[in-house]
Write a protein that holds these residues in place. Structure first.
Motif, PDB file in Angstrom:
ATOM      1  N   LEU A 162       0.845  -1.210   0.000  1.00 12.17           N
ATOM      2  CA  LEU A 162       0.000   0.000   0.000  1.00 12.17           C
ATOM      3  C   LEU A 162       0.866   1.241   0.000  1.00 12.17           C
ATOM      4  N   ASN A 216      -7.966  -1.517  -1.414  1.00 13.75           N
ATOM      5  CA  ASN A 216      -7.290  -2.152  -2.543  1.00 13.75           C
ATOM      6  C   ASN A 216      -7.803  -1.630  -3.880  1.00 13.75           C
ATOM      7  N   ALA A 261      -6.766  -2.394   4.713  1.00 15.63           N
ATOM      8  CA  ALA A 261      -6.256  -3.170   3.574  1.00 15.63           C
ATOM      9  C   ALA A 261      -5.944  -4.606   3.988  1.00 15.63           C
ATOM     10  N   GLU A 309      -7.860  -8.377   2.702  1.00 18.32           N
ATOM     11  CA  GLU A 309      -7.173  -9.575   2.201  1.00 18.32           C
ATOM     12  C   GLU A 309      -7.552 -10.830   2.981  1.00 18.32           C
TER      13      GLU A 309
END
Length: 554
Positions: free
Chosen positions: A371, A458, A529, A533
């Motif tokens: 990121l 994302n 983020a 995931e």
């Protein structure tokens, strides 16, 4: 603004309307707009796909129009949310003598029809505003309407009692005894209704309360004049006889209620959230899209689930275990302890600390690194720390964006954290689609946004996503000095997304006169983020002061 008002009228009426009707309603709302002007504005709305012309009958709002109304002009929406509640209260027409009239209802779409059985069963426990509801099918979707507690405010108002809904939140219950509010958000200055913010399966435990009397339920809090206390109790008793209840507690003049302070000569009243039955379905694993105080229903025509079921809660404990903690108090204490030196890059900063299982540490750090390398501007520096190792979990500390407020404060600059929000990113366009005021909130709204999966960090890597960000204001007289400091701290990665002017809309967030604003990325963006995931994260924001030297660079 007039076009937004037209969209509101079409949305609230939920039917096809002609220019004449809309013009009349606009005049009622203080907008002088003739039929010809209305047709002109509606033609523009048609071209934008926000409304649709239905023959000679008039227009109806489209799904795109509803989206624009609810999220498009967020600076208007934060004021509109509270105004919408006031409008709903005004239009309540329930008569407790005849059991007829309009009540406010919460609306939810239900993907699995068998969830109706869960909701039916839950109603037996009495944890609801009313035992009446509506189930219906429309456009191949199943919907349920439950009576909203704000209906009682509407009845108060119709009977000359000034009522002001203040907070919606989560109420702790032990052995069927209400203990205290543990979280709440103010009804004012927010784009998301307070109870809607807390309606996720991991926030409430209404099934536990129903089964054994201990857990967390949604509830809302309002104040009325102390001189009207006896009148209010009479109305509550009359409403109870026709099946509208859910009143948890009526306070005394000037005395705090379940941890929430009450102004002098006012009393606090707590009512269970009308969404409690819907929360029960959510906790059982069903997918619901809940909309609070969404529309109206004729009370006499709603279906009765069970007769003579009462709220099972006992009287409140006389003294709450703790008073509600407001997040702004915590923020001001933390920013007062920031002593980061902008020349030597040393000193204390504010940190967020979130917890993951140790087995995910390497993957989590890789996500942070990715990121930062791809979208540095969405991060508050490229620093992290591993802390609080215990058993199989470990904390990941990131630098909180409120550190910038602390740095400016050290230079004698008066900073006001105003809003926490979701910033929509689409190519070069940016706009806030949700804003919640820090004032009146017990929790950092970013934690709520993450719990409800309202972000898309994302997606923002390819300029089509949603990030966490916040809005802060400073007196305009100190703008030049603030700008100089902000330029220097860029070297540490403490950068702002935008520095504004006075009386300006910053990504659609309104800045008041004599102040300027700046927008900063949320320090929790890297943590969000990680969650995207698939790594489970226990998110904690605005946690503590940490020495900058204890952080590592990615």
């Amino acid at each position: 603004m007039k076009m937004m008002e037209i969209l509101r009228i079409l949305y609230n009426e939920n039917e096809i309307l002609g220019a004449k009707v809309i013009s009349e309603e606009l005049n009622n709302r203080g907008y002088s707009l003739g039929e010809r002007a209305v047709r002109y504005h509606m033609h523009i709305l048609d071209e934008k796909g926000l409304t649709e012309k239905i023959g000679y009958k008039g227009r109806k709002i489209t799904s795109k129009g509803i989206d624009e109304l609810k999220k498009g002009l967020i600076y208007d929406q934060v004021d509109f949310t509270y105004s919408r509640f006031q409008e709903k209260m005004y239009n309540v027409s329930l008569d407790y003598n005849t059991s007829k009239g309009l009540v406010i209802v919460n609306l939810s779409s239900i993907n699995e029809v068998d969830s109706k059985d869960i909701i039916d069963e839950f109603f037996k426990n009495g944890l609801a505003v009313s035992q009446k509801y509506n189930f219906y099918e429309q456009n191949n979707e199943t919907y349920i309407e439950t009576v909203c507690g704000t209906t009682i405010d509407g009845v108060f108002q119709k009977n000359g009692i000034v009522t002001k809904p203040l907070y919606g939140g989560l109420l702790k219950v032990e052995d069927y005894t209400p203990i205290n509010f543990i979280e709440q958000i103010s009804y004012e200055k927010t784009s998301i209704t307070p109870l809607e913010a807390f309606t996720s399966h991991d926030n409430t435990s209404v099934l536990d309360v129903a089964n054994d009397g201990t857990g967390v339920i949604p509830a809302n809090f309002r104040i009325i004049p102390a001189s009207k206390r006896d009148d209010a109790i009479k109305i509550i008793n009359k409403l109870s006889k026709i099946g509208v209840g859910g009143v948890i507690h009526v306070g005394e003049a000037g005395k705090s209620v379940l941890g929430i302070p009450v102004p002098e000569n006012m009393i606090g009243i707590v009512i269970i959230g009308g969404v409690a039955p819907l929360c029960a379905a959510q906790e059982s694993g069903y997918d619901l899209n809940i909309k609070l105080a969404d529309s109206f229903a004729e009370y006499s025509q709603m279906s009765l689930v069970h007769k003579n079921v009462k709220l099972p809660l006992k009287k409140c404990s006389k003294k709450s275990k703790q008073n509600v903690s407001f997040v702004l108090n915590k923020i001001y204490n933390l920013i007062s302890n920031v002593d980061y030196d902008i020349e030597s890059f040393t000193g204390n900063v504010i940190s967020n600390i979130s917890y993951i299982e140790k087995t995910f540490v390497d993957d989590a750090i890789e996500i942070l690194d990715n990121l930062y390398k791809n979208k540095q501007e969405y991060c508050m520096g490229n620093n992290y720390a591993l802390v609080d190792e215990k058993d199989d979990k470990i904390g990941i500390a990131t630098i909180c964006s409120l550190t910038i407020d602390g740095i400016l404060t050290n230079y004698g600059i008066n900073v006001n954290p105003v809003y926490s929000g979701i910033l929509d990113i689409y190519k070069k366009n940016r706009r806030f689609i949700e804003l919640v005021s820090y004032k009146g909130s017990s929790v950092d709204p970013h934690e709520i946004f993450i719990k409800k999966n309202m972000h898309d960090i994302n997606g923002s890597l390819s300029n089509d996503g949603k990030i966490l960000a916040s809005v802060h204001t400073v007196p305009y007289v100190s703008r030049d000095a603030s700008k100089d400091i902000l330029d220097i701290i860029k070297k540490s990665g403490f950068d702002v997304l935008k520095l504004g002017q006075t009386n300006e809309y910053m990504y659609n967030a309104k800045i008041e006169k004599y102040h300027f604003g700046y927008v900063v990325p949320g320090g929790l963006n890297p943590i969000a983020a990680i969650k995207e995931e698939g790594i489970p994260v226990d998110v904690k924001s605005i946690e503590r002061i940490m020495d900058y030297s204890s952080f590592e660079e990615l």
